[in-house]
Design a protein around this motif. Structure first.
Motif, PDB file in Angstrom:
ATOM      1  N   PHE A 216      17.016 -23.564 -17.010  1.00 38.01           N
ATOM      2  CA  PHE A 216      15.957 -22.766 -17.606  1.00 38.01           C
ATOM      3  C   PHE A 216      16.617 -21.642 -18.408  1.00 38.01           C
ATOM      4  N   TRP A 217      16.432 -21.675 -19.727  1.00 34.18           N
ATOM      5  CA  TRP A 217      17.048 -20.699 -20.611  1.00 34.18           C
ATOM      6  C   TRP A 217      16.161 -19.472 -20.746  1.00 34.18           C
ATOM      7  N   GLN A 218      16.739 -18.290 -20.590  1.00 33.81           N
ATOM      8  CA  GLN A 218      16.030 -17.038 -20.835  1.00 33.81           C
ATOM      9  C   GLN A 218      16.402 -16.560 -22.239  1.00 33.81           C
ATOM     10  N   ILE A 219      15.464 -16.708 -23.169  1.00 33.79           N
ATOM     11  CA  ILE A 219      15.704 -16.402 -24.581  1.00 33.79           C
ATOM     12  C   ILE A 219      14.779 -15.252 -24.978  1.00 33.79           C
ATOM     13  N   ASP A 220      15.342 -14.202 -25.550  1.00 33.92           N
ATOM     14  CA  ASP A 220      14.537 -13.020 -25.859  1.00 33.92           C
ATOM     15  C   ASP A 220      13.844 -13.152 -27.214  1.00 33.92           C
ATOM     16  N   THR A 221      13.156 -12.106 -27.629  1.00 33.26           N
ATOM     17  CA  THR A 221      12.367 -12.155 -28.856  1.00 33.26           C
ATOM     18  C   THR A 221      13.242 -12.191 -30.114  1.00 33.26           C
ATOM     19  N   SER A 222      14.532 -11.929 -29.959  1.00 29.75           N
ATOM     20  CA  SER A 222      15.473 -12.033 -31.083  1.00 29.75           C
ATOM     21  C   SER A 222      16.187 -13.378 -31.093  1.00 29.75           C
ATOM     22  N   GLU A 223      15.706 -14.312 -30.268  1.00 25.52           N
ATOM     23  CA  GLU A 223      16.277 -15.654 -30.154  1.00 25.52           C
ATOM     24  C   GLU A 223      17.705 -15.637 -29.601  1.00 25.52           C
ATOM     25  N   GLN A 224      18.032 -14.600 -28.843  1.00 27.89           N
ATOM     26  CA  GLN A 224      19.334 -14.548 -28.182  1.00 27.89           C
ATOM     27  C   GLN A 224      19.183 -15.018 -26.739  1.00 27.89           C
ATOM     28  N   ILE A 225      20.161 -15.788 -26.281  1.00 21.89           N
ATOM     29  CA  ILE A 225      20.090 -16.371 -24.941  1.00 21.89           C
ATOM     30  C   ILE A 225      20.664 -15.376 -23.937  1.00 21.89           C
ATOM     31  N   ARG A 226      19.779 -14.729 -23.199  1.00 21.89           N
ATOM     32  CA  ARG A 226      20.200 -13.717 -22.238  1.00 21.89           C
ATOM     33  C   ARG A 226      20.906 -14.327 -21.027  1.00 21.89           C
ATOM     34  N   SER A 227      20.382 -15.456 -20.565  1.00 17.92           N
ATOM     35  CA  SER A 227      20.939 -16.079 -19.367  1.00 17.92           C
ATOM     36  C   SER A 227      20.357 -17.481 -19.231  1.00 17.92           C
ATOM     37  N   ALA A 228      20.837 -18.203 -18.235  1.00 16.00           N
ATOM     38  CA  ALA A 228      20.318 -19.539 -17.955  1.00 16.00           C
ATOM     39  C   ALA A 228      20.446 -19.802 -16.466  1.00 16.00           C
ATOM     40  N   LYS A 229      19.349 -20.227 -15.870  1.00 15.06           N
ATOM     41  CA  LYS A 229      19.310 -20.475 -14.430  1.00 15.06           C
ATOM     42  C   LYS A 229      19.308 -21.983 -14.181  1.00 15.06           C
ATOM     43  N   ILE A 230      20.132 -22.414 -13.243  1.00 13.66           N
ATOM     44  CA  ILE A 230      20.236 -23.837 -12.893  1.00 13.66           C
ATOM     45  C   ILE A 230      19.575 -24.052 -11.539  1.00 13.66           C
ATOM     46  N   MET A 231      18.642 -25.016 -11.466  1.00 11.11           N
ATOM     47  CA  MET A 231      17.977 -25.305 -10.201  1.00 11.11           C
ATOM     48  C   MET A 231      17.812 -26.810 -10.028  1.00 11.11           C
ATOM     49  N   LEU A 232      17.770 -27.239  -8.783  1.00  8.25           N
ATOM     50  CA  LEU A 232      17.613 -28.655  -8.463  1.00  8.25           C
ATOM     51  C   LEU A 232      16.264 -28.887  -7.806  1.00  8.25           C
TER      52      LEU A 232
END
Length: 374
Positions: A216-232
């Protein structure tokens, strides 16, 4: 320095603490036999019967602490690093970094610490539901040390690159199979519905930590990828795999990216720039946001990623938009109280008590409600 701090903690006298026995008493708020008294640690006597905490944290939430002493809240952490003679660097369970004066850490263990209520009120650390107790700090030699500290230098957030995102998407797509969450979605919705939701939220399969996990990508309003969470997830039930341990990780940890400063944003935040007419709907789970975008596409669905992330720092980009929040069952009071604070700062946000009116167990969310309804 740690040894000195430990000695100081051992010297302190904790005047009041919650009764550590298994004895329960009648709660003055909900009248259930779930109330734990405060006791005077010097005499062993209970305080008056209204001082204590109800164990029904989500359903009652009554807690009245003694008025004397310095109150501290239990804060779990991922790391607590000694960075100077006066301060620690704390990374909380959500990956948020804070610089904490040592004088404000009242007790320290391997995985958590008690931080003074006074300091927490001036910080961004979430502590509303955490365990608290009172400390007699008369013997602490540097109680006012915080006044002499300079403001810590703001740490710049880190970002994942679009190249990394494209690489991971292409690597998994080349395997021509579905991650477990996508497989679950395809069993419950049409291919076109799932494809649109996957494209909107950049839903990505990966074998980084576990086979057929989801990013799950966390993308801000400037289209920058703040973080990404991996889950099963379980491909048949759509539930997260929590046994024999909770299958969740951050991408920067999985790929061992050094010196990554995690500054989260709401999951799906990038979508608010695509339609200024739609209202915003907020849930806790990323999976729920995706599912609800299929059930109710007239809203833009965002997720906090955890119940404690329903806070100003993450919600600030939504200040000018009309928002509706749907907390998980049992969290209505906490989110409602936070929304009241946010409204004083100009937010237009309402919190739904829909799930509180159901017979679901605490923790059930809006997606559970819609699947059961349909």
């Amino acid at each position: 320095m740690f040894l000195l701090t430990k000695i100081i903690y051992q010297m302190e006298t904790f005047k009041y603490s919650l009764d550590k026995s298994s004895k329960k008493n009648l709660c003055p708020n909900c009248n259930k036999n779930t109330f734990v008294y405060y006791v005077n640690t010097e005499t062993g006597n209970n305080l008056t019967t209204d001082f204590g905490r109800c164990d029904r944290e989500q359903n009652c939430n009554y807690h009245k602490a003694p008025p004397k002493g310095k109150r501290g809240y239990l804060i779990p952490f991922l790391a607590l690093q000694d960075i100077s003679i006066k301060a620690f660097k704390l990374v909380d369970v959500n990956g948020v970094i804070s610089i904490i004066p040592k004088s404000q850490i009242l007790e320290q263990n391997k995985e958590n610490c008690f931080i003074s209520e006074w300091y927490l009120k001036t910080s961004t650390i979430n502590y509303l539901n955490n365990e608290s107790k009172y400390f007699n700090t008369d013997l602490t030699p540097f109680i006012n040390e915080v006044r002499a500290l300079k403001q810590p230098k703001q740490v710049e957030p880190s970002y994942h690159s679009l190249q990394l995102q494209n690489k991971l998407i292409n690597q998994y797509n080349n395997q021509k199979n579905d991650d477990n969450l996508t497989a679950f979605l395809l069993n419950n919705f049409t291919f076109d519905e799932v494809q649109k939701a996957s494209q909107d939220y950049y839903l990505t399969g990966a074998n980084l930590c576990w086979n057929d996990a989801t990013i799950f990508w966390q993308i801000d309003t400037s289209e920058q990828i703040r973080s990404a969470k991996i889950m099963l997830y379980n491909k048949y039930t759509g539930k997260r795999i929590k046994e024999p341990y909770n299958h969740i990780n951050w991408l920067h940890k999985a790929i061992k990216e050094p010196n990554f400063n995690l500054y989260q944003c709401l999951f799906g935040l990038h979508l608010i720039n695509e339609d200024y007419q739609k209202n915003i709907a907020i849930v806790e789970s990323e999976k729920t946001a995706i599912i609800m975008s299929i059930f109710l596409p007239e809203f833009i669905w965002l997720a906090t990623g955890s119940k404690s992330n329903f806070k100003f720092e993450l919600l600030e980009p939504l200040k000018k938009r009309k928002c509706f929040a749907f907390p998980d069952k049992g969290e209505f009071n906490n989110w409602s109280n936070k929304a009241k604070e946010l409204k004083t700062k100009g937010f237009k946000i309402e919190v739904s008590n829909l799930l509180e009116q159901t017979s679901f167990k605490n923790g059930f969310d809006l997606a559970d409600y819609y699947f059961n309804r349909n």
